[in-house]
Design a protein around this motif. Sequence first.
Motif, PDB file in Angstrom:
ATOM      1  N   ALA A 147       0.809  -1.215   0.000  1.00 24.35           N
ATOM      2  CA  ALA A 147       0.000   0.000   0.000  1.00 24.35           C
ATOM      3  C   ALA A 147       0.847   1.273   0.000  1.00 24.35           C
ATOM      4  O   ALA A 147       0.309   2.370  -0.138  1.00 24.35           O
ATOM      5  N   LEU A 291      -4.929   0.456   7.333  1.00 27.07           N
ATOM      6  CA  LEU A 291      -4.880   1.477   6.280  1.00 27.07           C
ATOM      7  C   LEU A 291      -6.033   2.465   6.376  1.00 27.07           C
ATOM      8  O   LEU A 291      -5.881   3.638   6.017  1.00 27.07           O
ATOM      9  N   GLY A 295      -4.068   5.631   6.337  1.00 26.81           N
ATOM     10  CA  GLY A 295      -4.074   6.183   4.985  1.00 26.81           C
ATOM     11  C   GLY A 295      -4.231   7.693   4.961  1.00 26.81           C
ATOM     12  O   GLY A 295      -3.411   8.404   4.364  1.00 26.81           O
ATOM     13  N   ILE A 313      -5.426   7.325   1.144  1.00 26.50           N
ATOM     14  CA  ILE A 313      -4.932   6.142   0.452  1.00 26.50           C
ATOM     15  C   ILE A 313      -6.101   5.195   0.260  1.00 26.50           C
ATOM     16  O   ILE A 313      -6.939   5.021   1.137  1.00 26.50           O
ATOM     17  N   VAL A 315      -7.954   1.923   0.481  1.00 24.77           N
ATOM     18  CA  VAL A 315      -7.774   0.801   1.382  1.00 24.77           C
ATOM     19  C   VAL A 315      -7.725  -0.519   0.629  1.00 24.77           C
ATOM     20  O   VAL A 315      -6.907  -1.376   0.894  1.00 24.77           O
ATOM     21  N   ARG A 318      -4.966   0.715  -4.914  1.00 23.07           N
ATOM     22  CA  ARG A 318      -4.665   2.095  -5.259  1.00 23.07           C
ATOM     23  C   ARG A 318      -5.584   2.607  -6.346  1.00 23.07           C
ATOM     24  O   ARG A 318      -6.029   1.871  -7.223  1.00 23.07           O
TER      25      ARG A 318
END
Length: 383
Positions: A147, A291, A295, A313, A315, A318
């Motif tokens: 990630a 995340l 994120g 970000i 989860v 991407r």
Amino acid sequence: MVDTAPAASAEERDAWLALVLAGGAIASRQMLLTLHGSAAAALSAGPAAWLAAGCDDAQRAALAQPPSGPLRHARRWLEAAGHHFIGWDHPAYPPLLRESPQPPLALFVAGEPALLAHPGVAIVGSRRPSAGGRDHAGVFAEALAQAGLAVVSGLAAGIDAAAHEAALGHAAGLTLAILGTGPDVPYPARHAALQARMAREGAVASEYPPGTPARAGQFPSRNRIVAGLTLGTLVVEAAHRSGALITARLAGEAGREVFAIPGSIHNPMARGCHRLIRDGATLVESADDVLAVLGPLAASRIAPLRGTPAAPIEVAGRDTGRPPLPANPDYQRLWQALGHDPIPMDSLVQRTGLTAAALSSMLLAMELEGRVVVRHGRYMRYP
């Protein structure tokens, strides 16, 4: 390579090493640097100034006559390729670590120093994990590395090593080890090959000078750096009395997120995690749970460089849509410097004239957009 300043003199280098080798309370040595502006000026200020800054008897004696053997050893270590020194006053000093309650005076780094400024997550746990705990460490580390987060741990036996190895096993994985010994002293000794690989493909860092052996009190101190350098700490398995719980406590005191994986009520290695959850740590069952929290925090660390609002970000993978490259000329220079073959951070620094810390944040933004790929610490345009 010495990173005390863009063109650090031998005098400034040796002064920095003398400050580090003096040991003792960090606050007094930081005060010396603040009052006198450089390590060389702080060292030449003399005993009265050292006393006024709060240095104790042992520190003043060491500053007056730095230990010659350790000083020579540190010089030799820094002369080798891929070895760096990041002092408190250096622009590459990790901003997140600087914000922590007890940041180190300096760091010795083998490998890529820009990793210290890359948004990361600490993965810690028992030195004697169950087979399931070791598997959990690997699965979480690989997913978090994929990630775009750096996986940070202490290179200890058990959970630490499993997390590092899993991150290294992913093509784009970034991992950083914080040692409780000097940067040239593997501990445990059987991790010498893993430590060497991390220095080649990631980074290994320590606040202790080269040659410093393992001592019990240094490992809890190491844990504060692991906690302070990262956005959050994930505890995989831990007994009631565990160094991983110290790291988790230090992370909470630094205002960072704390996560814990629950386990069987019959597993003594799960009791520390259950205690953390009772005390308010976030219970997680997958990397997506981590995340979801980290994120947005990771995006917020890179948003100021872009000059745009932070975007979370993804989860579950991407975002494949690529926003336009920012008009910021630094981004334009970086894009022109990147090619379709992986290149190291040092080359990007030379090509762009930007600092490694700035490039690291920009590259993370571009990686999250699907514009850049990282392969073993080297960067390239996405095909």
